[in-house]
Scaffold this active site. Structure first.
Site, PDB file in Angstrom:
ATOM      1  CB  ALA A   1      -0.942   0.000   1.207  1.00  0.00           C
ATOM      2  CD  GLU A   2       0.078   4.293   1.668  1.00  0.00           C
ATOM      3  OE1 GLU A   2      -0.730   5.066   1.128  1.00  0.00           O
ATOM      4  OE2 GLU A   2      -0.259   3.279   2.299  1.00  0.00           O
ATOM      5  CB  THR A   3       7.376   2.459  -0.487  1.00  0.00           C
ATOM      6  OG1 THR A   3       6.989   1.190  -1.026  1.00  0.00           O
ATOM      7  CG2 THR A   3       8.876   2.438  -0.185  1.00  0.00           C
TER       8      THR A   3
ATOM      9  CG  HIS B   1       0.404   1.488   6.966  1.00  0.00           C
ATOM     10  ND1 HIS B   1      -0.155   2.241   5.949  1.00  0.00           N
ATOM     11  CD2 HIS B   1       1.165   0.549   6.354  1.00  0.00           C
ATOM     12  CE1 HIS B   1       0.240   1.757   4.789  1.00  0.00           C
ATOM     13  NE2 HIS B   1       1.053   0.735   4.997  1.00  0.00           N
TER      14      HIS B   1
END
Length: 265
Positions: A45-47, A73
């Site tokens: 979802a995210e880096t 997160h």
């Protein structure tokens, strides 16, 4: 060029739970296009990318498609990497971001994020959103995200929004939060992002910047426990503090290694 990389499951105490985030510690910023391609390759979802700034850090977050303005997160995951892998003596971390300064407190068992409060206001949702969710919300609000308040937890668990309809809407960089009072926690939620490669986000810290002030007022409580009811689930310990939101949770490292960039990358 070899760069360190970690994958961390955030807002959980077990691997394969919570929300996975990749974390890349850097000595200096890479070109935006390269960071975007790394995030696309990571396919989570995210880096989060961070670089030192004196004793502090600058932080940025990329989904596989875009750079985000705020991500809970992945900030928790970045703080976990710093405190549990890079500097075990640290007790607090200050991140500088496009959403301002973000303070993080490190405890033995958990990590607490100090984020801006984004109280949602009553709004009208685009008809396609209401049509996609089938069940009728009892309230519709908006800050960065649309917030749909439903009658009870059972409704949140049973939601199966029509992605084909939602994908006709571009809410960049926001999404749609569905929420209700919880049975065993104060409130529950789920989070959906139209046109994103990951349609349902497992645990969305930034969405709680809106959920916490809403539920604090609705429940008459400053401290609350929240659960995001994605298949992976995640637990957040929340506090409303004036114009700030405190989000506490645990994290666990799933992967530690290196990625390799070539000169023509």
């Amino acid at each position: 060029m070899r760069l360190p990389i970690f994958q961390v499951d955030a807002f959980t105490d077990r691997v394969f739970g919570g929300n996975p985030a990749a974390v890349c510690p850097l000595k200096a910023w890479l070109p935006d296009t390269v960071m975007q391609r790394i995030a696309m390759e990571n396919a989570v979802a995210e880096t989060a990318f961070f670089v030192p700034r004196g004793r502090d850090y600058e932080i940025r977050w990329f989904t596989p498609e875009i750079e985000m303005d705020l991500c809970g997160h992945a900030t928790l995951a970045a703080a976990h990497v710093i405190a549990r892998h890079l500097d075990r003596s640290v007790e607090s971390i200050r991140f500088h971001s496009n959403s301002g300064e973000l303070l993080v407190r490190i405890d033995a068992e958990s990590i607490t994020l100090d984020f801006p409060s984004r109280k949602p206001e009553p709004a009208r949702a685009p008809p396609l959103i209401l049509e996609a969710f089938h069940s009728k919300p009892v309230e519709v609000l908006k800050a960065r995200d649309y917030v749909l308040v439903f009658e009870d937890e059972a409704t949140i668990r049973s939601l199966a929004p029509d992605r084909n309809l939602l994908d006709r809407i571009n809410l960049d960089p926001g999404g749609v939060v569905a929420t209700a009072r919880g049975r065993d926690v104060d409130f529950v939620s789920r989070y959906f992002t139209p046109q994103a490669s990951i349609f349902e986000d497992p645990v969305t810290g930034s969405a709680h910047c809106s959920l916490v002030p809403y539920w604090a007022e609705k429940l008459g409580k400053e401290s609350m426990v929240a659960m995001q009811l994605s298949p992976r689930t995640g637990t957040l310990y929340c506090q409303q503090r004036n114009d700030r939101v405190l989000l506490s949770g645990k994290a666990v490292t799933y992967l530690e290694g290196h990625l390799t960039l070539h000169p023509d990358d």
